[in-house]
Write an enzyme that holds these catalytic residues in place. Structure first.
Site, short mmCIF file in Angstrom:
data_model
loop_
_atom_site.label_atom_id
_atom_site.label_comp_id
_atom_site.label_asym_id
_atom_site.label_seq_id
_atom_site.Cartn_x
_atom_site.Cartn_y
_atom_site.Cartn_z
N ASP A 56 -72.38 -14.01 71.24
CA ASP A 56 -73.22 -13.73 69.93
C ASP A 56 -72.40 -12.52 69.27
O ASP A 56 -72.49 -11.31 69.63
CB ASP A 56 -74.57 -13.11 70.51
CG ASP A 56 -75.47 -14.29 71.07
OD1 ASP A 56 -75.73 -15.16 70.13
OD2 ASP A 56 -76.21 -13.70 71.92
N ARG A 115 -71.07 -8.27 69.99
CA ARG A 115 -70.96 -7.84 71.18
C ARG A 115 -69.56 -7.07 71.58
O ARG A 115 -69.55 -6.31 72.39
CB ARG A 115 -71.18 -9.10 72.15
CG ARG A 115 -72.46 -10.05 72.21
CD ARG A 115 -73.51 -8.94 72.41
NE ARG A 115 -74.83 -10.02 72.49
CZ ARG A 115 -76.10 -9.68 72.37
NH1 ARG A 115 -76.19 -8.44 71.99
NH2 ARG A 115 -76.96 -10.48 72.25
N ARG A 149 -80.65 -9.70 60.44
CA ARG A 149 -79.79 -10.73 60.79
C ARG A 149 -79.73 -12.15 60.01
O ARG A 149 -79.09 -12.93 60.15
CB ARG A 149 -80.14 -11.22 62.56
CG ARG A 149 -80.16 -10.24 63.35
CD ARG A 149 -80.96 -10.75 64.55
NE ARG A 149 -80.21 -11.67 65.33
CZ ARG A 149 -80.73 -12.53 66.35
NH1 ARG A 149 -82.00 -12.19 66.82
NH2 ARG A 149 -80.04 -13.39 66.94
N LYS A 207 -78.80 -21.24 64.12
CA LYS A 207 -80.16 -20.95 64.79
C LYS A 207 -81.21 -20.21 63.90
O LYS A 207 -80.74 -19.71 62.73
CB LYS A 207 -79.88 -20.02 66.07
CG LYS A 207 -78.92 -18.64 65.75
CD LYS A 207 -78.43 -18.02 66.99
CE LYS A 207 -77.83 -16.77 66.63
NZ LYS A 207 -77.35 -15.99 67.85
N HIS A 208 -82.32 -19.98 64.28
CA HIS A 208 -83.11 -20.63 65.30
C HIS A 208 -84.11 -21.84 64.82
O HIS A 208 -85.05 -21.46 64.41
CB HIS A 208 -83.77 -19.45 65.97
CG HIS A 208 -83.19 -18.50 66.42
ND1 HIS A 208 -82.66 -17.21 65.53
CD2 HIS A 208 -82.62 -17.94 67.57
CE1 HIS A 208 -81.93 -16.53 66.28
NE2 HIS A 208 -81.87 -16.91 67.35
N HIS A 224 -88.32 -13.03 72.73
CA HIS A 224 -87.79 -12.45 74.12
C HIS A 224 -88.88 -12.16 75.13
O HIS A 224 -88.54 -11.93 76.25
CB HIS A 224 -86.80 -11.21 73.69
CG HIS A 224 -85.81 -11.57 73.02
ND1 HIS A 224 -85.53 -11.49 71.57
CD2 HIS A 224 -84.19 -11.95 73.45
CE1 HIS A 224 -84.30 -12.04 71.31
NE2 HIS A 224 -83.63 -12.22 72.17
N ASP A 226 -82.30 -22.12 73.68
CA ASP A 226 -82.19 -20.57 73.57
C ASP A 226 -82.13 -19.93 74.94
O ASP A 226 -82.57 -21.08 76.03
CB ASP A 226 -83.16 -19.90 72.75
CG ASP A 226 -82.86 -18.42 72.37
OD1 ASP A 226 -81.74 -18.01 72.86
OD2 ASP A 226 -83.16 -18.02 71.25
#
Length: 350
Positions: free
Chosen positions: A64, A72, A138, A168-169, A181, A252
């Site tokens: 990601d 990351r 995002r 996504k998503h 999450h 996901d």
């Protein structure tokens, strides 16, 4: 060996003997990397080389690397602004915003290619409705047309660097407050409204050659009684048939709280694949990943194998050659000091 339907994560900076064994299991087809797997570009190149040597064709290697709070790899990589930064510029200078967004997509992809990563799970195609903190900055913008334009520019840059793109998503996570999450969000809107708004960026990018899509762990009860990532109605009837998508569908993460509605790890994986996913992700829970690998040991989908081969990136590139490329200098200059553009007043990721 063919590419299996499971993508897993790693614990540290190099492969352990136990992880080598996991990556050799027939169900495994890819690896997703996190910040804990990164120390330097040199170390990361060595790690991806190790992963590539485990299997032939080599396992898919993903990350990601959206930009902003979801980047990351940082030290030795260009800091990328969040997607909302491009949307902020678009308000006054749309043509310039599209140009900068395309350069940023190229830069992100080129820097990842130098260290052996095949693709990033980007761009985010959700609309920012000021509701979802897990999406927030995002997202490129709140208007479907703007998100589509900027995401398409980003994808052009990604493709120019020899990398596939992942939207996504699907069909849109931006209108729910709950964090998938942790729990299962519910979006009560009817399909007609989703088609007119949230699905517009997905439809536009599919028409422009988007290679892969990741569905949301979100429930849309007026469309189906299963979350999108476990729903044949969403993945086969709407995404494949109505929108004409022929690329890869990645689930996901099956470790997310919202995925628990589908049962244990093996049940979640089988439910996602039965609904239409080609590859499932099981991250941050090694016992769960092992359970999925065992449950899918005999799974075989020849059509999915062929689709996944298109996710290997092209155009091998060295970091020294990249830093001599005038496009790299232009992109870095265009993205310099994005924080000076002002506070976008958008929430942090949960």
């Amino acid at each position: 060996m063919s590419i299996g339907p499971l993508m897993v994560d790693l614990e540290g900076l190099e492969l352990t003997p136990e992880e080598r064994g996991l990556l050799r299991q027939p169900a495994v087809g890819g690896v997703i990397l996190f910040a804990r797997n990164f120390q330097s570009p040199q170390q990361l190149t060595a790690l991806t080389g190790e992963i590539r040597r485990v299997r032939d064709p080599h396992l898919l290697i993903a990350v990601d690397q959206e930009g902003g709070r979801v980047q990351r790899f940082r030290d030795g990589f260009t800091p990328l602004p969040p997607a909302a930064w491009y949307g902020h510029r678009y308000r006054e200078r749309p043509a310039e915003a599209r140009r900068v967004c395309e350069r940023a997509g190229w830069l992100m992809a080129a820097e990842l290619r130098c260290v052996g990563v095949d693709f990033s799970f980007a761009p985010v195609l959700d609309l920012d409705r000021g509701v979802s903190q897990v999406i927030g900055d995002r997202a490129f913008a709140d208007r479907p047309q703007v998100v589509a334009e900027l995401a398409q520019a980003w994808m052009r840059g990604v493709h120019a660097a020899g990398m596939p793109a992942v939207g996504k998503h699907f069909p849109g996570h931006g209108a729910v407050r709950a964090d998938s999450h942790l729990e299962l969000p519910t979006d009560e809107r009817p399909l007609a409204e989703l088609l007119m708004e949230d699905l517009v960026p997905f439809e536009r990018l599919i028409g422009a050659g988007l290679e892969a899509i990741m569905p949301a762990h979100v429930l849309y009860p007026q469309v189906d009684d299963r979350p999108a990532g476990f729903s044949a109605r969403w993945l086969r009837d709407i995404l494949r048939t109505r929108l004409g998508f022929q690329g890869i569908i990645f689930s996901d993460d099956l470790s997310m709280g919202a995925a628990q509605v589908a049962g244990g790890y093996g049940e979640r994986a089988r439910a996602a694949l039965a609904a239409g996913c080609d590859m499932v992700l099981a991250c941050n829970n090694r016992a769960g990943a092992l359970e999925v690998a065992e449950a899918l040991a005999d799974y075989d989908d020849p059509a999915a194998h062929l689709r996944m081969l298109h996710m290997h990136a092209r155009h091998e590139l060295s970091r020294s050659a990249l830093h001599l490329d005038p496009r790299w200098h232009e992109a870095v200059a265009a993205l310099a000091s994005p924080e000076q553009e002002g506070d976008l007043s958008l929430g942090d990721r949960g």
